[in-house]
Design a protein around this motif. Structure first.
Motif, short mmCIF file in Angstrom:
data_model
loop_
_atom_site.label_atom_id
_atom_site.label_comp_id
_atom_site.label_asym_id
_atom_site.label_seq_id
_atom_site.Cartn_x
_atom_site.Cartn_y
_atom_site.Cartn_z
N TYR A 258 0.64 -1.33 -0.14
CA TYR A 258 -0.08 -0.11 0.00
C TYR A 258 1.08 1.29 0.11
CZ TYR A 258 -4.43 2.66 0.80
OH TYR A 258 -5.41 3.36 0.54
N LEU A 259 0.63 1.84 -0.81
CA LEU A 259 1.55 3.47 -1.01
C LEU A 259 0.67 4.64 -0.87
CD1 LEU A 259 4.05 4.17 -3.74
CD2 LEU A 259 2.21 5.80 -3.50
N ASP A 260 1.06 5.36 0.08
CA ASP A 260 0.49 6.65 0.47
C ASP A 260 1.32 7.89 0.29
OD1 ASP A 260 -1.06 8.68 1.47
OD2 ASP A 260 -1.14 8.11 3.64
N PHE A 261 1.06 8.58 -0.70
CA PHE A 261 1.92 9.70 -0.86
C PHE A 261 1.98 10.77 0.04
CE2 PHE A 261 1.30 8.43 -5.47
CZ PHE A 261 2.57 8.48 -5.67
N PRO B 169 3.10 -3.90 -11.28
CA PRO B 169 1.89 -3.51 -11.67
C PRO B 169 1.02 -2.82 -10.53
CG PRO B 169 2.15 -5.74 -12.67
CD PRO B 169 3.20 -5.45 -11.54
N ILE B 170 0.11 -1.75 -10.79
CA ILE B 170 -1.01 -1.45 -9.79
C ILE B 170 -2.14 -2.14 -9.90
CG2 ILE B 170 -2.17 0.73 -9.29
CD1 ILE B 170 0.12 2.47 -10.29
N ALA B 171 -2.42 -2.67 -8.47
CA ALA B 171 -3.81 -3.27 -8.57
C ALA B 171 -5.19 -2.56 -8.61
CB ALA B 171 -3.76 -4.31 -7.27
N LYS B 172 -4.96 -1.32 -7.61
CA LYS B 172 -6.03 -0.69 -7.44
C LYS B 172 -5.54 0.75 -7.09
CE LYS B 172 -10.70 -0.35 -4.71
NZ LYS B 172 -11.41 -1.14 -3.79
N LEU C 118 -2.75 4.29 -3.52
CA LEU C 118 -2.74 3.05 -4.30
C LEU C 118 -2.36 1.73 -3.50
CD1 LEU C 118 0.10 2.41 -5.80
CD2 LEU C 118 -0.38 4.36 -6.87
N SER C 119 -2.51 0.65 -4.24
CA SER C 119 -2.13 -0.60 -3.62
C SER C 119 -1.81 -1.39 -5.02
CB SER C 119 -3.21 -1.42 -3.16
OG SER C 119 -4.07 -1.78 -3.61
N CYS C 120 -0.84 -2.59 -4.54
CA CYS C 120 -0.16 -3.30 -5.56
C CYS C 120 -0.27 -4.74 -4.94
CB CYS C 120 1.09 -2.87 -5.87
SG CYS C 120 1.48 -1.31 -6.48
N SER D 150 5.25 6.95 1.30
CA SER D 150 5.26 5.98 2.53
C SER D 150 4.69 4.73 1.82
CB SER D 150 4.91 6.35 3.71
OG SER D 150 5.33 7.72 3.98
N ILE D 151 5.33 3.66 2.29
CA ILE D 151 4.88 2.14 1.58
C ILE D 151 4.75 1.17 2.66
CG2 ILE D 151 5.35 0.46 0.10
CD1 ILE D 151 6.98 2.20 -1.50
N GLY D 152 3.51 0.55 3.03
CA GLY D 152 3.58 -0.47 3.79
C GLY D 152 3.49 -1.89 3.12
N PHE D 153 4.04 -2.93 3.60
CA PHE D 153 3.73 -4.47 2.85
C PHE D 153 3.08 -5.34 4.12
CE2 PHE D 153 7.47 -2.37 1.15
CZ PHE D 153 7.32 -2.80 -0.28
N ALA D 154 2.11 -5.98 3.86
CA ALA D 154 1.48 -6.86 4.88
C ALA D 154 0.72 -7.85 4.09
CB ALA D 154 0.36 -6.12 5.79
#
Length: 426
Positions: free
Chosen positions: A11-14, A104-107, A114-116, A148-152
Motif C-alpha cells: 500500500y502506497l500513500d504519498f 503493476p498497480i492493482a487498485k 494506491l495498492s499493488c 510511504s509504503i507498507g507491506f502486509a
C-alpha cells in the motif's frame, strides 16, 4: 476465507501530496511550511482556509483543515498557494507510470493512495522493492513528491503499515510480526474506526488495540451492527477478506466562493455551473439521479460563523441538464426570495449533489414522469452537447449562462477520495 502465510500486498500513500507537488515545481517553497487554499487572493497568493498542508506544516502541529489565521498562529512563515487540481492530476498519472516500471498497480484508491499485489521477487525483497519505487518516482516526477509504503499479508494491514514510518518510509509486517506490530496503534489510528466507532467500542469495554484483537468476530459484528464488523476482525487478524464492490451513492461538486462572489447572484451562477459539471459526471458514469441536494454555508451577520442551509427535490430518474437546472431553480428561488429581505447576506460555500442513483437501463419512471417527447428531446440535446464539448475539449456549449468563479478550476478541485477526470476541468 484465506489467511496468507506471507506478505502479499503493498500500500502506497504519498506524503502531503498536494503541497509536495507545489514544492517540486517551485523551489522557493521547499523546506518551508506550505498551505494549499481553495481560491486565489487579489495578490495572486492563496486565500481562504488551508485545505492541505506540507510535511513541514504538519511537523509544526498543523493537522487538519484550518483557517488562514489559525494556520499562521502555528506556522508564521507559511506560504499560501492556491490549489491547482489539473496539475495534481498530471503528477498523479506521472507517478503511476513511474510505479508501473517496478510492479503493476492493482487498485487506485484516490489521487494519493494506491495498492499493488506482490510478485515472488517483491515478497523476497520488499524493502528493495520500496527503494526501486522511490527511485522511479524521484526520476520520473522529482524527489520532492515522496511516498510511504507498507507491506502486509492483506491490503487492510498494508494500509495501516504505510502510516508507521511517514514521511518517505517503508514498513514490512510479515505474518509472524502480527499481532505484536499492531498493539501500540490507538483505535482511532485504524482505517474503519472513526470517532463514533471509537466511542461505541469504548462503551463495550474495548479501549485499546489489545482489547480489540481479543474480541471475537461475532461480538464485533454486533458492535458494528453489520457484517462489516466481522470482516474487520478477520482483516485485522491477517485474513484476505473479499468484499463486494460498494455501490456509488452520490455524485456532486462543491466550491468555496471568493470574497467578491458571496452575494446572491454569483453563488447562483456557481451553483448552475457545479450542477452542470455533476450532471456531466452522471452521464459519463451511466447513471440517472432521483434526488437533487443543495447545501450552502450562509452568514446573515458580518463576522459570524456560517450556518449550513440545505434542501432537496425529486428528479424522477433524470440526468439531462435542463431537467436538473429546473430542479435547482425549484430549490433556489424560494431561498433567494427570503435572503433578499435580509440586510446582510454572505454565501461562503455552495455544494450540489445527486443521490438516489440508478444505472442507465434500470430506470423506472413513475406515472407523473413518463417518457414524454420533451424529456426525450432534451436528453438527446444534452447528449449532443456532450459530444461537441468532448470534441472541443472544453465547455463550448452549455444550457444557459456559464459562470466560473475567479481562479479557474471550474468544477475541478482537490479530490481527496477520487482521481479527477480531464472533463472536470472544462
Amino acid at each position: 476465507m484465506r489467511k496468507p502465510d506471507t506478505i502479499e500486498h503493498l500500500y502506497l500513500d504519498f506524503d502531503s501530496f498536494f503541497a509536495s507537488c507545489e514544492q517540486q515545481r517551485r523551489p522557493e517553497l521547499r523546506g518551508r511550511p506550505v498551505g494549499i487554499t481553495p481560491t486565489t487572493g487579489n495578490d495572486g497568493m492563496g486565500s481562504g482556509g488551508v485545505i492541505a498542508a506540507s510535511r513541514e506544516a504538519k511537523k509544526a502541529g498543523l493537522r487538519s483543515v484550518v483557517s488562514r489565521r489559525d494556520a499562521l498562529k502555528i506556522c508564521p512563515d507559511m506560504a499560501f498557494v492556491p490549489q491547482d487540481p489539473a496539475f495534481y492530476r498530471e503528477v498523479h498519472h506521472g507517478a503511476q507510470a513511474s510505479i508501473k516500471t517496478v510492479l503493476p498497480i492493482a487498485k487506485v484508491m484516490s489521487i494519493d493512495e494506491l495498492s499493488c499485489e506482490l510478485r515472488p521477487q517483491n515478497i523476497d525483497d520488499p524493502l528493495g522493492t520500496a527503494v526501486r519505487i522511490k527511485r522511479a518516482l524521484a526520476e520520473g516526477i522529482g524527489p520532492y513528491v515522496t511516498a510511504s509504503i507498507g507491506f502486509a499479508p492483506n491490503g487492510h494491514l498494508a494500509k495501516i503499515a504505510c502510516k508507521e514510518d511517514k514521511p518517505n518510509g517503508a514498513t514490512v509486517w510479515r505474518p509472524e510480526d502480527l499481532p505484536d506490530a499492531l498493539l501500540h496503534i490507538p483505535l482511532g489510528g485504524v482505517p474503519g474506526i472513526g470517532k463514533g466507532m471509537t466511542a461505541r467500542l469504548e462503551q463495550n469495554g474495548i479501549t485499546d488495540m489489545a482489547g480489540l484483537l481479543a474480541t471475537g468476530p461475532k461480538q464485533l459484528r454486533k458492535i458494528w451492527g453489520s457484517v462489516a464488523g466481522e470482516r474487520f476482525w478477520y482483516a485485522m487478524q491477517g485474513h484476505e477478506v473479499i468484499t463486494q464492490k460498494s455501490k456509488r451513492g452520490m455524485i456532486g461538486h462543491g466550491r468555496v466562493l471568493p470574497a467578491k462572489w458571496r452575494g446572491l447572484s454569483e453563488p447562483y451562477g456557481c451553483a448552475r455551473m457545479l450542477l452542470t459539471k455533476a450532471a456531466r459526471r452522471l452521464r459519463r458514469e451511466n447513471f440517472y439521479a432521483n434526488t437533487l441536494y443543495v447545501s450552502l454555508k450562509i452568514r446573515a451577520r458580518p463576522g459570524e460563523e456560517p450556518r449550513r442551509w440545505a434542501d432537496a427535490t425529486e428528479l424522477h430518474s433524470a440526468n439531462d441538464d435542463r431537467t436538473c437546472l429546473k430542479a435547482l431553480d425549484r430549490i433556489w428561488q424560494p431561498l433567494a426570495a427570503k435572503l433578499e429581505q435580509l440586510p446582510f447576506v454572505n454565501i461562503a460555500h455552495v455544494m450540489i449533489s445527486f443521490s438516489g442513483l440508478v444505472p442507465i437501463g434500470g430506470r423506472q419512471l413513475d406515472l407523473w414522469a413518463t417518457e414524454d417527447p420533451e424529456r426525450q428531446r432534451w436528453e438527446h440535446v444534452t447528449r449532443t452537447i456532450d459530444q461537441l464539448n468532448a470534441a472541443a475539449n472544453r465547455s463550448l456549449i452549455t444550457v444557459g449562462p456559464w459562470s466560473p468563479p475567479p481562479g479557474g478550476n471550474a468544477g475541478g478541485k482537490i479530490a481527496f477520495t477520487r482521481v479527477p477526470q480531464a472533463e472536470d476541468f472544462w
